[in-house]
Design a protein around this motif. Structure first.
Motif, PDB file in Angstrom:
ATOM      1  N   SER A   4      -5.122  14.195  38.140  1.00 46.73           N
ATOM      2  CA  SER A   4      -6.049  14.674  37.257  1.00 46.73           C
ATOM      3  C   SER A   4      -6.544  13.503  36.391  1.00 46.73           C
ATOM      4  O   SER A   4      -6.167  12.400  36.466  1.00 46.73           O
ATOM      5  N   VAL A   5      -7.684  13.876  36.018  1.00 46.49           N
ATOM      6  CA  VAL A   5      -8.492  13.028  35.131  1.00 46.49           C
ATOM      7  C   VAL A   5      -7.958  12.458  33.986  1.00 46.49           C
ATOM      8  O   VAL A   5      -8.105  11.537  33.267  1.00 46.49           O
ATOM      9  N   PHE A   6      -6.679  13.331  33.570  1.00 41.94           N
ATOM     10  CA  PHE A   6      -5.669  12.977  32.553  1.00 41.94           C
ATOM     11  C   PHE A   6      -5.093  11.711  32.726  1.00 41.94           C
ATOM     12  O   PHE A   6      -4.856  11.066  31.689  1.00 41.94           O
ATOM     13  N   TYR A   7      -5.072  11.390  34.093  1.00 47.84           N
ATOM     14  CA  TYR A   7      -4.593  10.110  34.406  1.00 47.84           C
ATOM     15  C   TYR A   7      -5.590   8.885  34.749  1.00 47.84           C
ATOM     16  O   TYR A   7      -5.420   7.887  35.359  1.00 47.84           O
ATOM     17  N   ALA A   8      -6.901   9.391  34.125  1.00 50.00           N
ATOM     18  CA  ALA A   8      -7.906   8.412  34.697  1.00 50.00           C
ATOM     19  C   ALA A   8      -7.741   6.680  34.380  1.00 50.00           C
ATOM     20  O   ALA A   8      -8.353   6.049  35.470  1.00 50.00           O
ATOM     21  N   PRO A   9      -7.076   6.332  33.258  1.00 51.69           N
ATOM     22  CA  PRO A   9      -6.934   4.876  33.366  1.00 51.69           C
ATOM     23  C   PRO A   9      -6.134   4.360  34.494  1.00 51.69           C
ATOM     24  O   PRO A   9      -6.602   3.086  34.960  1.00 51.69           O
ATOM     25  N   MET A  10      -5.340   5.252  35.177  1.00 45.29           N
ATOM     26  CA  MET A  10      -4.464   4.479  36.264  1.00 45.29           C
ATOM     27  C   MET A  10      -5.491   4.459  37.573  1.00 45.29           C
ATOM     28  O   MET A  10      -5.268   3.338  38.242  1.00 45.29           O
ATOM     29  N   TYR A  11      -6.534   5.396  37.731  1.00 50.37           N
ATOM     30  CA  TYR A  11      -7.445   5.031  38.730  1.00 50.37           C
ATOM     31  C   TYR A  11      -8.141   4.117  38.556  1.00 50.37           C
ATOM     32  O   TYR A  11      -8.790   3.472  39.352  1.00 50.37           O
ATOM     33  N   LEU A  12      -8.785   3.887  37.220  1.00 48.78           N
ATOM     34  CA  LEU A  12      -9.508   2.920  36.627  1.00 48.78           C
ATOM     35  C   LEU A  12      -9.209   1.496  37.103  1.00 48.78           C
ATOM     36  O   LEU A  12      -9.825   0.733  37.307  1.00 48.78           O
ATOM     37  N   ALA A  13      -7.799   1.588  37.073  1.00 42.88           N
ATOM     38  CA  ALA A  13      -7.104   0.305  37.213  1.00 42.88           C
ATOM     39  C   ALA A  13      -7.444  -0.303  38.500  1.00 42.88           C
ATOM     40  O   ALA A  13      -7.621  -1.598  38.883  1.00 42.88           O
ATOM     41  N   ALA A  73      -9.999   0.909  40.531  1.00 42.83           N
ATOM     42  CA  ALA A  73     -11.222   0.778  40.804  1.00 42.83           C
ATOM     43  C   ALA A  73     -11.824  -0.544  40.324  1.00 42.83           C
ATOM     44  O   ALA A  73     -12.875  -1.142  40.804  1.00 42.83           O
ATOM     45  N   LEU A  74     -11.354  -0.913  39.074  1.00 38.80           N
ATOM     46  CA  LEU A  74     -12.002  -2.155  38.403  1.00 38.80           C
ATOM     47  C   LEU A  74     -11.019  -3.293  38.917  1.00 38.80           C
ATOM     48  O   LEU A  74     -11.476  -4.435  38.571  1.00 38.80           O
ATOM     49  N   GLY A  75     -10.382  -3.298  39.861  1.00 39.64           N
ATOM     50  CA  GLY A  75      -9.745  -4.214  40.329  1.00 39.64           C
ATOM     51  C   GLY A  75      -8.401  -5.018  39.650  1.00 39.64           C
ATOM     52  O   GLY A  75      -8.196  -6.159  39.972  1.00 39.64           O
ATOM     53  N   TYR A  76      -7.967  -4.200  38.713  1.00 40.35           N
ATOM     54  CA  TYR A  76      -7.240  -4.720  37.572  1.00 40.35           C
ATOM     55  C   TYR A  76      -5.836  -4.827  38.415  1.00 40.35           C
ATOM     56  O   TYR A  76      -4.941  -6.228  38.182  1.00 40.35           O
ATOM     57  N   PHE A  77      -5.469  -4.090  39.512  1.00 42.25           N
ATOM     58  CA  PHE A  77      -4.269  -4.147  40.378  1.00 42.25           C
ATOM     59  C   PHE A  77      -4.490  -5.645  41.125  1.00 42.25           C
ATOM     60  O   PHE A  77      -3.413  -6.268  41.205  1.00 42.25           O
ATOM     61  N   GLU A  78      -5.271  -5.604  41.867  1.00 41.01           N
ATOM     62  CA  GLU A  78      -5.811  -6.794  42.669  1.00 41.01           C
ATOM     63  C   GLU A  78      -5.727  -8.032  41.885  1.00 41.01           C
ATOM     64  O   GLU A  78      -5.098  -8.963  42.624  1.00 41.01           O
ATOM     65  N   ASP A  79      -6.158  -8.021  40.699  1.00 35.41           N
ATOM     66  CA  ASP A  79      -6.107  -9.433  39.699  1.00 35.41           C
ATOM     67  C   ASP A  79      -4.564  -9.649  39.628  1.00 35.41           C
ATOM     68  O   ASP A  79      -4.308 -10.835  39.360  1.00 35.41           O
ATOM     69  N   GLU A  80      -3.593  -8.442  39.742  1.00 37.24           N
ATOM     70  CA  GLU A  80      -2.444  -8.997  39.275  1.00 37.24           C
ATOM     71  C   GLU A  80      -1.670  -9.318  40.658  1.00 37.24           C
ATOM     72  O   GLU A  80      -0.356  -9.769  40.601  1.00 37.24           O
ATOM     73  N   GLY A  81      -2.160  -9.017  41.777  1.00 36.53           N
ATOM     74  CA  GLY A  81      -1.924  -9.473  42.975  1.00 36.53           C
ATOM     75  C   GLY A  81      -1.087  -8.311  43.905  1.00 36.53           C
ATOM     76  O   GLY A  81      -0.147  -8.390  44.632  1.00 36.53           O
TER      77      GLY A  81
END
Length: 331
Positions: free
Chosen positions: A40-49, A51-59
């Motif tokens: 759900s879009v209710f969880y948008a920040p998880m998908y954005l993390a 999309a924006l490469g934030y998980f990748e930044d963390e390795g």
């Protein structure tokens, strides 16, 4: 009822988990396997993390699967099919009321109110909660936070209605379309798309009426947290950054980033969904759950007759990592 919920968790261990790949990754040391209660879009920040490469930044990469209900999500965690469960904290509370040597712990909260919208069969611009008196409503499964929160709203409004609880969470909209019930609760973007298709009408926000309550959280077995502290902190850091991004950017920009996570959903619909959740202030900034909020959750579960033991806050919730991440990012 709590026993029924626990039984459904055990039963779900033997069912298939619906896969939804975010990063197209395979199991490995740099992967965090997350089972979400629904998509759900209710969880948008998880998908954005992502999309924006934030998980990748963390390795790290995330591998996302859809449980289709808190029982199945918890079952995936208990069976080792997922590293992290993302669902209502009630699932963790229920496990802690029983005997477990390695019970899951909540280590981060994302949403702070119900994210569903009440959909009716006719347009009701002057909708009042009293309109639900004596009606049949698809509002979730017995023992789940969606249903208990809805029942909490009904009780506060002095309304008696028949909540249909024998329909699987992911099947409620289809059941409603099949003429089951007078009303149905739906998350975004399903609610907006359902209305846009002329199948029903959004009449109210459940979360706006219920007030704040710990609604959707990240949890993992204590053993996983002990062995994978870096992954836990990485997940919290990436998603906290994404929440900050949501606060600082308009809905249209966010919708563009979400399109690849919602195949078949228009950008316009995603924008409407994001705006709906921004309007009700759906997301926390600090992912460390507050004890007062947790106690309010236990009140709701107890009122629903689902609580056999009032599990102490620090027995089920960890806050240190999320607090530290919040101070780092919002300093």
């Amino acid at each position: 009822m709590k026993k029924k919920f626990l039984f459904s968790i055990l039963a779900a261990v033997f069912t298939l988990i619906i896969p939804f790949s975010v990063a197209g990754c395979k199991k490995g040391g740099n992967v965090i396997r997350i089972n979400e209660v629904t998509h759900s879009v209710f969880y948008a920040p998880m998908y954005l993390a992502d999309a924006l490469g934030y998980f990748e930044d963390e390795g790290y990469k995330i591998e996302l699967t859809n449980g289709g209900g808190a029982d199945a999500t918890m079952a995936a965690v208990l069976a080792g099919e997922a590293d992290v469960g993302f669902c209502g904290p009630e699932a963790t509370v229920y496990v802690h009321t029983g005997d477990s040597d390695d019970a899951p712990m909540v280590f981060g909260q994302l949403t702070k109110r119900d994210g569903s919208f009440l959909v009716g069969r006719t347009e009701q611009k002057d909708f009042k909660w009293s309109d639900l008196q004596g009606k049949d409503i698809l509002a979730g499964r017995a023992g789940g936070v969606p249903l208990m929160t809805f029942q909490y709203v009904l009780k506060n409004a002095g309304v008696t209605a028949n909540c249909i609880t024998n329909v699987a969470f992911n099947s409620m909209t289809a059941a409603f379309e099949g003429n089951v019930g007078d009303y149905c609760t739906m998350f975004e973007p399903v609610a907006s798309e359902y209305q846009a298709a002329g199948k029903g009408f959004i009449v109210a926000s459940v979360g706006q009426e219920s007030g704040e309550i710990p609604y959707t959280c990240f949890m993992a077995k204590q053993s996983y947290i002990d062995k994978n502290g870096d992954k836990v902190r990485a997940l919290l850091r990436a998603i906290t950054k994404a929440v900050k991004y949501v606060d600082e950017h308009d809905s249209a920009s966010i919708a563009k980033l979400l399109t690849k996570y919602f195949d078949g959903t228009s950008e316009a619909s995603l924008k409407t969904s994001v705006e709906s959740y921004k309007k009700i202030d759906a997301w926390v900034k600090n992912m460390a759950m507050e004890e007062t909020a947790y106690e309010r959750l236990l009140d709701v579960i107890s009122q629903a007759g689902e609580l056999s033991r009032r599990v102490p806050f620090h027995e089920a919730v960890l806050t240190e990592a999320a607090d530290r991440v919040y101070r780092e990012i919002y300093a």
